[in-house]
Write a protein that holds these residues in place. Structure first.
Motif, PDB file in Angstrom:
ATOM      1  N   ALA A  80      33.211  38.415  43.096  1.00 24.02           N
ATOM      2  CA  ALA A  80      33.456  37.520  44.112  1.00 24.02           C
ATOM      3  C   ALA A  80      33.556  38.200  45.598  1.00 24.02           C
ATOM      4  N   LEU A  81      35.042  38.490  44.765  1.00 26.71           N
ATOM      5  CA  LEU A  81      35.972  39.382  46.088  1.00 26.71           C
ATOM      6  C   LEU A  81      35.420  41.106  47.236  1.00 26.71           C
ATOM      7  N   ASN A  82      34.743  41.778  45.891  1.00 26.86           N
ATOM      8  CA  ASN A  82      33.699  42.832  46.535  1.00 26.86           C
ATOM      9  C   ASN A  82      32.456  41.971  47.525  1.00 26.86           C
ATOM     10  N   ALA A  83      31.477  40.613  46.640  1.00 29.47           N
ATOM     11  CA  ALA A  83      30.677  40.207  47.373  1.00 29.47           C
ATOM     12  C   ALA A  83      30.354  39.652  48.836  1.00 29.47           C
ATOM     13  N   LYS A  84      32.230  39.071  49.118  1.00 29.54           N
ATOM     14  CA  LYS A  84      32.303  38.412  50.659  1.00 29.54           C
ATOM     15  C   LYS A  84      32.545  39.423  51.864  1.00 29.54           C
ATOM     16  N   PHE A  85      32.339  40.591  51.684  1.00 32.40           N
ATOM     17  CA  PHE A  85      33.007  41.386  52.981  1.00 32.40           C
ATOM     18  C   PHE A  85      31.672  42.035  53.579  1.00 32.40           C
ATOM     19  N   SER A 114      37.681  51.176  52.599  1.00 34.25           N
ATOM     20  CA  SER A 114      36.163  52.537  53.148  1.00 34.25           C
ATOM     21  C   SER A 114      35.019  51.544  51.986  1.00 34.25           C
ATOM     22  N   GLY A 115      35.180  50.166  51.573  1.00 33.20           N
ATOM     23  CA  GLY A 115      33.705  49.588  50.920  1.00 33.20           C
ATOM     24  C   GLY A 115      34.062  50.244  49.882  1.00 33.20           C
ATOM     25  N   ASN A 116      33.009  50.616  49.129  1.00 31.32           N
ATOM     26  CA  ASN A 116      32.435  50.970  47.923  1.00 31.32           C
ATOM     27  C   ASN A 116      32.689  52.442  47.778  1.00 31.32           C
ATOM     28  N   CYS A 117      32.729  53.134  46.540  1.00 29.39           N
ATOM     29  CA  CYS A 117      32.776  54.075  46.120  1.00 29.39           C
ATOM     30  C   CYS A 117      31.096  55.100  46.418  1.00 29.39           C
ATOM     31  N   SER A 118      31.239  55.948  47.145  1.00 27.03           N
ATOM     32  CA  SER A 118      30.017  56.341  46.544  1.00 27.03           C
ATOM     33  C   SER A 118      29.719  57.331  45.515  1.00 27.03           C
ATOM     34  N   THR A 119      27.953  57.372  45.631  1.00 26.34           N
ATOM     35  CA  THR A 119      27.607  57.853  44.072  1.00 26.34           C
ATOM     36  C   THR A 119      28.380  59.068  44.155  1.00 26.34           C
ATOM     37  N   SER A 120      28.205  59.871  43.747  1.00 26.54           N
ATOM     38  CA  SER A 120      28.576  61.312  44.042  1.00 26.54           C
ATOM     39  C   SER A 120      29.830  61.143  43.500  1.00 26.54           C
ATOM     40  N   THR A 121      30.008  62.055  42.138  1.00 24.23           N
ATOM     41  CA  THR A 121      31.835  62.941  41.613  1.00 24.23           C
ATOM     42  C   THR A 121      32.553  63.842  42.603  1.00 24.23           C
ATOM     43  N   GLY A 122      31.811  64.220  43.204  1.00 21.97           N
ATOM     44  CA  GLY A 122      32.033  65.484  43.833  1.00 21.97           C
ATOM     45  C   GLY A 122      32.357  65.197  45.150  1.00 21.97           C
ATOM     46  N   TYR A 145      35.763  49.596  39.551  1.00 22.19           N
ATOM     47  CA  TYR A 145      35.064  48.114  40.549  1.00 22.19           C
ATOM     48  C   TYR A 145      34.303  49.075  41.578  1.00 22.19           C
ATOM     49  N   ALA A 146      33.525  48.576  42.332  1.00 23.69           N
ATOM     50  CA  ALA A 146      32.874  49.254  43.542  1.00 23.69           C
ATOM     51  C   ALA A 146      32.558  50.317  43.304  1.00 23.69           C
ATOM     52  N   ASN A 147      31.532  50.783  42.576  1.00 26.02           N
ATOM     53  CA  ASN A 147      30.774  51.939  41.944  1.00 26.02           C
ATOM     54  C   ASN A 147      31.743  52.927  41.758  1.00 26.02           C
ATOM     55  N   CYS A 148      32.647  52.767  41.695  1.00 28.58           N
ATOM     56  CA  CYS A 148      34.217  54.191  41.516  1.00 28.58           C
ATOM     57  C   CYS A 148      34.304  54.599  39.981  1.00 28.58           C
ATOM     58  N   ASN A 178      50.497  56.118  29.552  1.00 31.94           N
ATOM     59  CA  ASN A 178      51.687  56.168  29.991  1.00 31.94           C
ATOM     60  C   ASN A 178      52.234  57.305  30.113  1.00 31.94           C
ATOM     61  N   ARG A 179      51.370  58.437  31.031  1.00 29.56           N
ATOM     62  CA  ARG A 179      51.416  59.507  31.677  1.00 29.56           C
ATOM     63  C   ARG A 179      50.510  59.355  32.825  1.00 29.56           C
ATOM     64  N   THR A 180      50.665  58.705  33.856  1.00 29.65           N
ATOM     65  CA  THR A 180      49.569  58.506  34.596  1.00 29.65           C
ATOM     66  C   THR A 180      50.559  58.670  36.526  1.00 29.65           C
ATOM     67  N   SER A 181      50.809  59.628  36.868  1.00 32.12           N
ATOM     68  CA  SER A 181      51.255  59.728  37.777  1.00 32.12           C
ATOM     69  C   SER A 181      50.656  60.463  39.537  1.00 32.12           C
ATOM     70  N   SER A 182      49.149  59.731  39.115  1.00 34.39           N
ATOM     71  CA  SER A 182      48.650  60.042  40.434  1.00 34.39           C
ATOM     72  C   SER A 182      46.806  60.299  40.200  1.00 34.39           C
ATOM     73  N   GLN A 183      46.625  59.571  41.214  1.00 34.11           N
ATOM     74  CA  GLN A 183      44.729  59.000  41.209  1.00 34.11           C
ATOM     75  C   GLN A 183      44.188  59.466  41.875  1.00 34.11           C
ATOM     76  N   ARG A 184      42.652  59.389  41.805  1.00 37.01           N
ATOM     77  CA  ARG A 184      41.467  59.473  42.564  1.00 37.01           C
ATOM     78  C   ARG A 184      40.781  59.247  42.440  1.00 37.01           C
ATOM     79  N   TRP A 185      39.854  58.132  43.205  1.00 36.19           N
ATOM     80  CA  TRP A 185      38.418  57.183  42.957  1.00 36.19           C
ATOM     81  C   TRP A 185      36.999  58.207  43.472  1.00 36.19           C
ATOM     82  N   SER A 186      35.747  58.160  42.934  1.00 37.88           N
ATOM     83  CA  SER A 186      34.849  58.933  43.013  1.00 37.88           C
ATOM     84  C   SER A 186      33.946  58.216  43.284  1.00 37.88           C
TER      85      SER A 186
END
Length: 186
Positions: A80-85, A114-122, A145-148, A178-186
């Motif tokens: 619902a949140l993501n669809a509102k915008f 920046s909205g949803n993630c792109s389809t590519s993981t490249g 969420y958001a295609n990520c 219990n070892r995550t220190s950084s992240q990326r979303w694609s």
């Protein structure tokens, strides 16, 4: 008789002085789950925390989510949140990280602008080089969420062991539990 008299005197002395059996130790308070929101694609993400998930999600939405039916699922609330915008994206929930397996425990809602993630993981749509204070090395499960799709890294700056790109997981796996220190979303 003398032993009985002495025992009675000792008991009376304890009663007068006020000595009693030691009290049971106080039990520790149950840990309280926190519900936090942080923005991706910033140099030093800051988590803002709330006492309920709904308050955190309402903050993440910029105040848009206030009218969802009680008992709505997490997925329904985020959808619902993501669809509102639409085209004029304010905040998009890209993932929710949890301290417990099966999406339990404290949660960290990641939002982007920046909205949803792109389809590519490249490519990389969102990134954080370090976790907010209190969130380093505590992630056990997550929802995407958001295609990520998400990559979790062991070290800050996207180094060390890695899991991903993957979608929702009820357990991140032994390599990064219990070892995550950084992240990326694609």
């Amino acid at each position: 008789m003398r032993k009985l008299h002495r025992a009675a005197m000792v008991i009376a002395a304890f009663a007068i002085v006020g000595l009693t059996a030691p009290a049971a130790p106080a039990t520790a308070a149950e840990p309280v789950d926190k519900h936090c929101v942080a923005r991706a694609n910033v140099a030093e993400p800051q988590a803002i925390c709330f006492d309920t998930f709904d308050k955190a999600l309402q903050f993440a939405s910029g105040g848009v989510l206030y009218d969802l039916p009680k008992g709505s699922s997490v997925a329904a609330k985020v959808d619902a949140l993501n669809a509102k915008f639409g085209v004029n994206v304010v905040n998009t929930v890209i993932s929710i990280e949890y301290t417990g397996s099966n999406h339990t425990g404290s949660d960290l809602i990641w939002v982007g602008q920046s909205g949803n993630c792109s389809t590519s993981t490249g490519n990389t749509d969102y990134t954080i080089s370090s976790m907010p204070a209190g969130w380093d090395n505590v992630i056990t499960s997550y929802r995407a969420y958001a295609n990520c799709w998400i990559k979790h890294f062991e070290n800050t700056g996207h180094g060390g062991a890695v899991v991903g790109y993957e979608g929702t997981r009820s357990y991140i796996g032994g390599a990064l539990d219990n070892r995550t220190s950084s992240q990326r979303w694609s």
